[in-house]
Design an enzyme around this catalytic site. Sequence first.
Site, short mmCIF file in Angstrom:
data_model
loop_
_atom_site.label_atom_id
_atom_site.label_comp_id
_atom_site.label_asym_id
_atom_site.label_seq_id
_atom_site.Cartn_x
_atom_site.Cartn_y
_atom_site.Cartn_z
N THR A 15 0.85 -1.20 0.00
CA THR A 15 0.00 0.00 0.00
C THR A 15 0.89 1.24 0.00
O THR A 15 2.00 1.22 0.52
CB THR A 15 -0.90 0.04 1.24
N ASP A 31 -3.37 4.59 -2.98
CA ASP A 31 -3.53 3.75 -4.15
C ASP A 31 -4.69 2.79 -3.90
O ASP A 31 -5.30 2.81 -2.82
CB ASP A 31 -2.24 2.99 -4.45
N ARG A 33 -4.60 -0.79 -4.88
CA ARG A 33 -4.25 -2.20 -5.11
C ARG A 33 -4.19 -2.95 -3.77
O ARG A 33 -3.50 -2.51 -2.85
CB ARG A 33 -2.91 -2.31 -5.82
N LYS A 47 -9.31 2.39 0.13
CA LYS A 47 -8.47 2.54 1.31
C LYS A 47 -8.71 3.85 2.05
O LYS A 47 -8.02 4.14 3.03
CB LYS A 47 -6.99 2.46 0.90
N GLY A 61 -2.21 -1.97 5.78
CA GLY A 61 -2.06 -3.12 6.68
C GLY A 61 -2.98 -4.25 6.27
O GLY A 61 -3.15 -4.53 5.09
N SER A 183 4.01 0.02 2.25
CA SER A 183 5.23 -0.51 1.63
C SER A 183 5.82 0.45 0.62
O SER A 183 7.02 0.41 0.34
CB SER A 183 4.91 -1.85 0.95
N ASP A 220 7.09 0.42 -5.90
CA ASP A 220 6.67 -0.66 -5.01
C ASP A 220 5.71 -1.58 -5.78
O ASP A 220 4.68 -1.12 -6.28
CB ASP A 220 5.98 -0.09 -3.77
N SER A 223 1.99 -1.72 -4.57
CA SER A 223 1.11 -0.56 -4.76
C SER A 223 0.80 -0.41 -6.24
O SER A 223 1.65 -0.70 -7.09
CB SER A 223 1.78 0.71 -4.24
#
Length: 265
Positions: A15, A31, A33, A47, A61, A183, A220, A223
């Site tokens: 995330t 994001d 995903r 999110k 998380g 992340s 990342d 994400s």
Amino acid sequence: MIFTNAKRTYLKTGTTIVGVQTRNGIVLAADTRATEGSVVADTRCEKVHQLCQNVWCCGAGTSGDLDALTRKVRYTFLLKTKIRDTVGNGGPNDDTDYDDDAKHRFDVLPFQSEEERDINQNLGKVGVATICHFIREELVKGRGQIGANLVLGGVDPFTDRPVLVAIHPHGSIDVVPYTALGSGGLAAMGVLESRYHVDMTMEEGIELVKSAVLAGIKNDLGSGSQVDLIIIKPDEVKYQRGVVMEEELVFSEDDDAIEKELFRR
């Protein structure tokens, strides 16, 4: 037969969530995903969560923990608002506007159900510190087992000042002018630290959080997909899904130049 020495396996989640405090409000972005290890489970995961009328958050998380925690906060303070407005305050027919809720404008969100719209319209204003204290108590009781990292922002109803905080799974809270978690947070934080300045305008803040989330998406693997955005002002809340769509996540000219240089080497 019970296997006491069975090895536990954990799936890595990905995330990028970002928040920036501006001159007259808060901008949060995330994001969309959701991953299960190396598998993309959902490309349109929501999110961004509403906690009350003037406070929203982005979560990183474990999806189940985040949904459970944010729903508990939302319904707890919805009930508290109902009790406050009916007990000892003249009841629902009282014409007194205690917290100026009527002036707070909401956009009708087409992707929400009728129940969600009704709940959102009945949520009251709550102090940012009050919500942070409630969340901290829940996380402390969980002893770090609740996988919830939150970038929480809102406009305090008593001072009309924007407040941005970062909340971690063990219950620690940081009051910050900008932050990034998840992340992809390291890449996003690099963008924030290089471009943030005091007394930013709302337009500058919007462009900054979009760039920060895009940096997390590009650096990342956990994400990705699109970028969701929430703008919180003292008299207005605007939630936008897909401000940057997945098909628009193309490399810039600088990125192309770097790729060509690395390929040449």
